[in-house]
Motif scaffolding. Structure first.
Motif, PDB file in Angstrom:
ATOM      1  N   ASN A   8     -18.798   2.575 -10.686  1.00  0.00           N
ATOM      2  CA  ASN A   8     -17.688   3.522 -10.605  1.00  0.00           C
ATOM      3  C   ASN A   8     -17.060   3.811 -11.965  1.00  0.00           C
ATOM      4  O   ASN A   8     -16.592   4.919 -12.211  1.00  0.00           O
ATOM      5  CB  ASN A   8     -16.604   2.992  -9.670  1.00  0.00           C
ATOM      6  N   CYS A   9     -16.973   2.805 -12.830  1.00  0.00           N
ATOM      7  CA  CYS A   9     -16.177   2.916 -14.053  1.00  0.00           C
ATOM      8  C   CYS A   9     -17.008   2.993 -15.324  1.00  0.00           C
ATOM      9  O   CYS A   9     -16.457   3.192 -16.409  1.00  0.00           O
ATOM     10  CB  CYS A   9     -15.215   1.734 -14.162  1.00  0.00           C
ATOM     11  N   ARG A  12     -18.145  -1.717 -18.992  1.00  0.00           N
ATOM     12  CA  ARG A  12     -16.891  -2.406 -19.300  1.00  0.00           C
ATOM     13  C   ARG A  12     -17.195  -3.840 -19.720  1.00  0.00           C
ATOM     14  O   ARG A  12     -18.240  -4.389 -19.380  1.00  0.00           O
ATOM     15  CB  ARG A  12     -15.977  -2.433 -18.069  1.00  0.00           C
ATOM     16  N   ASN A  13     -16.233  -4.443 -20.364  1.00  0.00           N
ATOM     17  CA  ASN A  13     -16.377  -5.816 -20.831  1.00  0.00           C
ATOM     18  C   ASN A  13     -16.575  -6.777 -19.668  1.00  0.00           C
ATOM     19  O   ASN A  13     -15.959  -6.629 -18.615  1.00  0.00           O
ATOM     20  CB  ASN A  13     -15.111  -6.194 -21.614  1.00  0.00           C
ATOM     21  N   GLU A  16     -13.801  -8.331 -17.346  1.00  0.00           N
ATOM     22  CA  GLU A  16     -13.143  -7.616 -16.245  1.00  0.00           C
ATOM     23  C   GLU A  16     -13.817  -7.887 -14.907  1.00  0.00           C
ATOM     24  O   GLU A  16     -13.337  -7.438 -13.871  1.00  0.00           O
ATOM     25  CB  GLU A  16     -13.153  -6.105 -16.520  1.00  0.00           C
ATOM     26  N   ALA A  61     -10.831  -6.422 -12.529  1.00  0.00           N
ATOM     27  CA  ALA A  61      -9.726  -5.854 -13.301  1.00  0.00           C
ATOM     28  C   ALA A  61      -9.855  -4.343 -13.437  1.00  0.00           C
ATOM     29  O   ALA A  61      -9.188  -3.733 -14.265  1.00  0.00           O
ATOM     30  CB  ALA A  61      -9.658  -6.497 -14.680  1.00  0.00           C
ATOM     31  N   GLY A  62     -10.713  -3.735 -12.626  1.00  0.00           N
ATOM     32  CA  GLY A  62     -10.903  -2.288 -12.714  1.00  0.00           C
ATOM     33  C   GLY A  62     -10.729  -1.639 -11.360  1.00  0.00           C
ATOM     34  O   GLY A  62      -9.659  -1.672 -10.772  1.00  0.00           O
ATOM     35  N   CYS A  63     -11.853  -1.104 -10.815  1.00  0.00           N
ATOM     36  CA  CYS A  63     -11.769  -0.374  -9.551  1.00  0.00           C
ATOM     37  C   CYS A  63     -11.742  -1.303  -8.342  1.00  0.00           C
ATOM     38  O   CYS A  63     -11.564  -0.845  -7.222  1.00  0.00           O
ATOM     39  CB  CYS A  63     -12.940   0.598  -9.443  1.00  0.00           C
ATOM     40  N   ARG A  64     -11.960  -2.610  -8.555  1.00  0.00           N
ATOM     41  CA  ARG A  64     -11.890  -3.615  -7.500  1.00  0.00           C
ATOM     42  C   ARG A  64     -12.957  -3.412  -6.422  1.00  0.00           C
ATOM     43  O   ARG A  64     -12.769  -3.800  -5.282  1.00  0.00           O
ATOM     44  CB  ARG A  64     -10.494  -3.652  -6.859  1.00  0.00           C
ATOM     45  N   LYS A  65     -14.069  -2.774  -6.791  1.00  0.00           N
ATOM     46  CA  LYS A  65     -15.151  -2.558  -5.834  1.00  0.00           C
ATOM     47  C   LYS A  65     -16.293  -3.536  -6.103  1.00  0.00           C
ATOM     48  O   LYS A  65     -16.570  -3.887  -7.247  1.00  0.00           O
ATOM     49  CB  LYS A  65     -15.676  -1.122  -5.943  1.00  0.00           C
TER      50      LYS A  65
ATOM     51  N   VAL B  73     -13.498   8.189 -12.895  1.00  0.00           N
ATOM     52  CA  VAL B  73     -12.861   7.194 -13.746  1.00  0.00           C
ATOM     53  C   VAL B  73     -12.197   7.858 -14.966  1.00  0.00           C
ATOM     54  O   VAL B  73     -12.764   8.762 -15.571  1.00  0.00           O
ATOM     55  CB  VAL B  73     -13.865   6.118 -14.191  1.00  0.00           C
ATOM     56  N   TRP B  87      -6.356   7.812 -11.434  1.00  0.00           N
ATOM     57  CA  TRP B  87      -7.516   7.323 -10.683  1.00  0.00           C
ATOM     58  C   TRP B  87      -7.610   5.808 -10.848  1.00  0.00           C
ATOM     59  O   TRP B  87      -7.726   5.300 -11.966  1.00  0.00           O
ATOM     60  CB  TRP B  87      -8.777   7.993 -11.221  1.00  0.00           C
ATOM     61  N   LEU B  88      -7.554   5.073  -9.734  1.00  0.00           N
ATOM     62  CA  LEU B  88      -7.685   3.609  -9.806  1.00  0.00           C
ATOM     63  C   LEU B  88      -9.026   3.146  -9.265  1.00  0.00           C
ATOM     64  O   LEU B  88      -9.516   2.083  -9.626  1.00  0.00           O
ATOM     65  CB  LEU B  88      -6.565   2.921  -9.015  1.00  0.00           C
ATOM     66  N   GLY B  89      -9.601   3.907  -8.348  1.00  0.00           N
ATOM     67  CA  GLY B  89     -10.878   3.556  -7.739  1.00  0.00           C
ATOM     68  C   GLY B  89     -11.364   4.758  -6.969  1.00  0.00           C
ATOM     69  O   GLY B  89     -10.640   5.753  -6.858  1.00  0.00           O
ATOM     70  N   PRO B 144     -10.021  -5.016 -24.195  1.00  0.00           N
ATOM     71  CA  PRO B 144     -11.486  -4.932 -24.320  1.00  0.00           C
ATOM     72  C   PRO B 144     -12.042  -3.531 -24.109  1.00  0.00           C
ATOM     73  O   PRO B 144     -13.225  -3.302 -24.340  1.00  0.00           O
ATOM     74  CB  PRO B 144     -11.979  -5.874 -23.217  1.00  0.00           C
ATOM     75  N   THR B 159      -7.876   1.270 -15.546  1.00  0.00           N
ATOM     76  CA  THR B 159      -7.417  -0.089 -15.313  1.00  0.00           C
ATOM     77  C   THR B 159      -8.243  -1.005 -16.198  1.00  0.00           C
ATOM     78  O   THR B 159      -9.459  -0.917 -16.228  1.00  0.00           O
ATOM     79  CB  THR B 159      -7.618  -0.501 -13.848  1.00  0.00           C
TER      80      THR B 159
END
Lengths: 99, 206
Positions: A8-9, A12-13, A16, A61-65, B73, B87-89, B144, B159
């Motif tokens: 989704n994102c 990322r590191n 997260e 720590a992001g979209c929580r998916k 995202v 947008w969070l998810g 990060p 996020t």
């Protein structure tokens, strides 16, 4: 630092993300019918391969998916990333990573 | 039984999470070529929205926000000047208004009985504004995420983490960031930022 490619994102590191154990461990069709040994096998016994392992990960720590990943336990390289609930993809190249 | 006195109106009792740190933040501001300042945007309103894209609830919420809903995202619908939706998810968004405008009621009635969620989360997060030519450099010390303009344009929000705590990070202008930790992490984040800003008072060592 390692980048993990969240479906989704994007990349990322690794900090997260959280590891969620082996993927594709199906809940038993009829848990009542299992013996204690079989129930313990379902609850606690997991593969620990040297090489490609199918794992669950969550972008905490992001979209929580949640999503699934094929990861090489020797090189830590992520070979494939696919959605939660999807079938395990076939890998063309299972050789070790570049790290 | 002793009679309890009633304090009215109760809104006078609301305190923002960083209210007691306002003076410390003001004193930590640095000037110069790498100027950076930290302040709190107190008592902004925020509403959690959840609806699966393509559903009737998602469409109803998109119309009710006035700015639509972001689709991917980093995207922000609207801007910091008015009401914005972050947008969070894939199925989770946050409507935000820095002036504290009431958002919950119209969104809640727009969603109606459709599957989804509209919850007032105004007290959930503190909103800290980091502004100045050195702001991005301060953030880079412990975030990060890729903050380079090619990856993180103005009016994008993600996020991520800062100083090891989860935050919402929103680039509101070229040199201005909204950092939104949960209220209980505010003390930690503010003190970390104050410490991180100190070195920017001096010229960089070449």
């Amino acid at each position: 630092m390692m980048l993990i490619d969240c479906p989704n994102c994007g990349p990322r590191n690794e900090t997260e993300f959280k590891f969620g154990g082996q993927a594709h461990v199906a809940y038993p069709d009829d848990p009542q019918a299992l013996s204690d040994k079989e129930w313990a096998q379902y609850l606690f016994y997991r593969k620990n391969p040297r090489g490609i392992n199918a794992e669950r990960w969550v972008h905490a720590a992001g979209c929580r998916k949640w999503f699934n990943a094929l990861r090489d336990t020797v090189t830590y390289e992520f070979k494939a990333i696919y959605g939660a609930g999807e079938a395990r993809p076939e890998l063309q190249n299972t050789e070790g990573g570049t790290r | 039984m002793a009679k309890h006195s009633v304090i009215e109106p109760t809104t006078d009792l609301r305190r923002s999470p960083a209210a007691h740190l306002a003076e410390a933040m003001a004193q930590a501001s640095v000037a110069g070529t790498r100027a950076v300042a930290l302040r709190e945007i107190a008592l902004a309103s925020a509403v959690s929205l959840r609806a699966v894209p393509g559903s009737a609830g998602h469409q109803a919420l998109a119309e009710a926000t006035g700015v639509g809903l972001p689709t991917g995202v980093g995207e922000v619908a609207g801007s910091v000047a008015g009401t914005a939706v972050l947008w969070l998810g894939p199925d989770e968004f946050m409507a935000f208004n820095a002036a504290g405008q009431e958002l919950t009621e119209p969104l809640d009635s727009a969603l109606g009985q459709a599957p989804g969620q509209v919850i007032d989360l105004s007290a959930n997060r503190a909103v800290l504004e980091l502004r100045g030519a050195g702001a991005t450099l301060v953030l880079r010390k412990s975030c990060p995420a890729d903050l380079h303009p090619r990856a993180f344009a103005v009016n994008q929000a993600i996020t991520t983490t800062v100083a090891n705590v989860p935050i919402l990070l929103w680039r509101t202008a070229e040199n201005s960031w909204y950092v939104m930790p949960r209220a209980s992490f505010t003390e930690h984040v503010v003190h970390w930022m104050i410490d991180a800003m100190a070195e920017f008072a001096a010229d960089p060592v070449s």
